[in-house]
Design a protein around this motif. Structure first.
Motif, short mmCIF file in Angstrom:
data_model
loop_
_atom_site.label_atom_id
_atom_site.label_comp_id
_atom_site.label_asym_id
_atom_site.label_seq_id
_atom_site.Cartn_x
_atom_site.Cartn_y
_atom_site.Cartn_z
N ASP A 193 3.08 7.05 10.94
CA ASP A 193 2.98 6.25 12.00
C ASP A 193 3.32 4.73 11.97
OD1 ASP A 193 1.89 8.00 13.59
OD2 ASP A 193 -0.09 8.01 12.41
N ASP A 194 3.90 4.44 10.72
CA ASP A 194 4.42 3.02 10.22
C ASP A 194 5.65 2.76 10.38
OD1 ASP A 194 1.50 1.94 9.61
OD2 ASP A 194 1.62 3.31 7.72
N VAL A 195 6.34 2.02 11.37
CA VAL A 195 7.38 2.05 11.65
C VAL A 195 7.69 0.45 11.91
CG1 VAL A 195 9.38 2.55 13.53
CG2 VAL A 195 7.28 4.01 13.05
N MET A 196 8.84 0.17 11.28
CA MET A 196 9.61 -1.08 11.30
C MET A 196 10.71 -1.21 12.24
SD MET A 196 9.05 -1.85 6.87
CE MET A 196 10.36 -0.50 6.68
N PHE A 197 10.62 -1.84 13.44
CA PHE A 197 11.59 -1.86 14.21
C PHE A 197 12.60 -3.32 13.86
CE2 PHE A 197 8.78 0.51 16.35
CZ PHE A 197 9.49 1.81 16.84
N SER A 200 12.25 11.98 16.04
CA SER A 200 11.49 13.12 15.99
C SER A 200 10.91 13.47 14.54
CB SER A 200 11.77 14.35 16.65
OG SER A 200 13.07 14.75 15.91
N GLU A 201 11.91 13.16 13.56
CA GLU A 201 11.47 13.58 12.23
C GLU A 201 10.74 12.31 11.79
OE1 GLU A 201 10.89 15.15 8.85
OE2 GLU A 201 11.72 16.10 10.56
N VAL A 202 11.06 11.21 12.26
CA VAL A 202 10.08 9.91 11.75
C VAL A 202 8.78 9.94 12.35
CG1 VAL A 202 9.70 7.43 12.41
CG2 VAL A 202 11.94 8.29 11.95
N ASP A 203 8.38 10.61 13.37
CA ASP A 203 6.93 11.18 13.85
C ASP A 203 6.22 11.79 13.14
OD1 ASP A 203 7.17 9.18 16.17
OD2 ASP A 203 8.15 10.80 17.38
N LYS A 204 7.04 12.97 12.38
CA LYS A 204 6.46 13.93 11.43
C LYS A 204 6.02 13.37 10.17
CE LYS A 204 8.69 17.96 13.40
NZ LYS A 204 9.46 17.47 14.30
N LEU A 205 6.61 12.12 9.88
CA LEU A 205 6.55 11.60 8.46
C LEU A 205 5.35 10.52 8.37
CD1 LEU A 205 10.19 11.31 7.24
CD2 LEU A 205 8.21 12.58 6.21
N LYS A 254 0.90 -1.18 -0.04
CA LYS A 254 -0.12 0.20 -0.11
C LYS A 254 0.87 1.24 -0.06
CE LYS A 254 -3.89 -2.14 2.68
NZ LYS A 254 -4.63 -2.12 3.72
N PRO A 255 0.38 2.25 -0.63
CA PRO A 255 1.18 3.58 -0.64
C PRO A 255 1.34 4.20 0.71
CG PRO A 255 -0.54 3.64 -1.94
CD PRO A 255 -0.79 2.31 -1.45
N GLY A 256 2.52 4.64 1.17
CA GLY A 256 2.71 4.99 2.44
C GLY A 256 4.35 5.31 2.55
N ILE A 257 4.55 5.91 3.77
CA ILE A 257 6.02 6.25 4.13
C ILE A 257 6.07 5.22 5.33
CG2 ILE A 257 7.45 7.88 5.21
CD1 ILE A 257 5.94 10.01 3.75
N TYR A 258 7.31 4.49 5.25
CA TYR A 258 7.64 3.31 6.29
C TYR A 258 9.03 3.48 6.53
CZ TYR A 258 3.74 1.14 3.81
OH TYR A 258 2.49 0.96 3.50
N ALA A 259 9.05 3.78 7.98
CA ALA A 259 10.25 3.99 8.70
C ALA A 259 10.95 2.88 9.30
CB ALA A 259 10.39 5.09 9.71
N GLU A 277 5.09 -1.80 13.29
CA GLU A 277 4.00 -1.25 14.29
C GLU A 277 3.45 -0.14 13.80
OE1 GLU A 277 5.43 -1.26 18.24
OE2 GLU A 277 6.14 -3.09 18.37
N ASN A 278 2.24 0.04 14.01
CA ASN A 278 1.42 1.50 13.65
C ASN A 278 1.32 2.09 15.01
OD1 ASN A 278 -0.86 3.42 13.44
ND2 ASN A 278 -0.60 2.87 11.40
N LEU A 279 2.34 3.38 15.14
CA LEU A 279 2.19 3.71 16.47
C LEU A 279 1.08 4.57 16.87
CD1 LEU A 279 5.86 5.19 16.66
CD2 LEU A 279 4.93 2.97 17.38
N SER A 280 0.32 5.22 15.94
CA SER A 280 -1.12 5.76 16.12
C SER A 280 -2.10 4.82 16.85
CB SER A 280 -1.62 6.25 14.93
OG SER A 280 -2.04 5.06 14.01
N GLU A 281 -2.02 3.44 16.48
CA GLU A 281 -2.85 2.46 17.23
C GLU A 281 -2.50 2.47 18.93
OE1 GLU A 281 -2.77 -0.83 14.87
OE2 GLU A 281 -3.81 -0.17 13.08
N ILE A 282 -1.10 2.37 18.97
CA ILE A 282 -0.47 2.29 20.11
C ILE A 282 -0.87 3.54 21.06
CG2 ILE A 282 1.36 1.98 21.78
CD1 ILE A 282 2.72 0.23 19.44
#
Length: 272
Positions: free
Chosen positions: A194-198, A187-192, A26-31, A207-212
């Motif tokens: 909620d989809d973060v790959m640890f 902090s820049e990741v948070d601006k870009l 899906k389109p998106g920005i993934y960190a 993880e999708n941080l907006s859900e947490i």
């Protein structure tokens, strides 16, 4: 689409990635986030076929990543080593324009992202770190791809350029693109996104941080001597999460919802 199945990579006896799986369709920005040396650049290099892997399967738009055809759909901004000191920035941009069949309109649009006109006719060897990073990113954006992979893209950029980069990445997302980036600037990741790959235990924890964030609360407690603020994630019943404070003899002064940040999760995963 980017899909990875059962990826394994070791350097000698040092196992870096183990049975790693990932699907981005899906389109998106993934960190992609994790400490130095955990395998972020290795993973990006493997996806782009710059580093060989031991076993597994990687496909870009259903094409095996060992097939050079993937570079019709994928662009990778790895490091400043991609630039040639004896060439000008403009030399790099014209090469990209011609080899990637970029229209005049698109060419000017990309040059305008970081306003590179005032230095692009000089040799790269004369550039500051920030100018080199702007040149690399301009070269990287020169074209129309489905997937953009970036390793530490804000390195060397001044605050204005970071904002310009952020705006362009969000534009790519809105245009249906997939952006994968690694960054230590949480902090820049948070601006870009909620989809973060640890990267954890040699695998990706997606993880999708907006859900947490919906479950996180800032709780101010006090005893006879001190007042302190703690963040808790109430995955079940908030009342259950507060029982420990009460049993420890603390008074709960206030409770409010709080944002759950990439840094919060990073601390939980890597520093405790």
């Amino acid at each position: 689409m980017l899909e990875i199945k059962g990826l394994n990579k070791s350097y000698g006896e040092n196992e870096v990635l183990k049975d790693l799986n990932l699907k981005l369709d899906k389109p998106g920005i993934y960190a992609l986030v994790g400490p130095n040396g955990i395998g972020k650049t290795t993973l990006m290099d493997i996806i782009s076929d710059l580093t060989k892997y031991d076993s597994g399967e990687i496909k870009v738009n259903d094409i095996d990543n060992k097939n050079p055809e993937i570079f019709k759909y994928l662009s990778y901004a790895r490091s400043l080593d991609m630039l040639y000191d004896n060439l000008t920035g403009l030399d790099h941009f014209i090469f990209a324009k011609n080899s990637r069949h970029v229209s005049d309109e698109k060419f000017e649009e990309v040059l305008d992202i970081f306003k590179v006109h005032n230095f692009m006719k000089r040799k790269v060897s004369t550039y500051s770190l920030g100018q080199k990073q702007k040149t690399l990113l301009t070269y990287f954006f020169m074209g129309d791809y489905d997937i953009y992979i970036m390793d530490e893209p804000v390195t060397g950029l001044d605050p204005t350029s970071v904002i310009l980069l952020r705006n362009y990445l969000l534009k790519l997302k809105d245009n249906g693109k997939i952006v994968v980036l690694s960054s230590h600037t949480l902090s820049e990741v948070d601006k870009l996104t909620d989809d973060v790959m640890f990267l954890v235990d040699k695998k990706i924890a997606f993880e999708n941080l907006s859900e947490i964030s919906k479950e996180q609360y800032k709780v101010v407690t006090s005893d006879s001597e001190n007042q302190r603020t703690v963040n808790i994630v109430a995955k079940n019943d908030l009342d259950d999460s507060l029982k420990k404070f009460i049993s420890d003899g603390l008074v709960i002064d206030s409770i409010e919802k709080s944002d759950y940040t990439t840094e919060d999760r990073y601390i939980e995963l890597y520093t405790k």
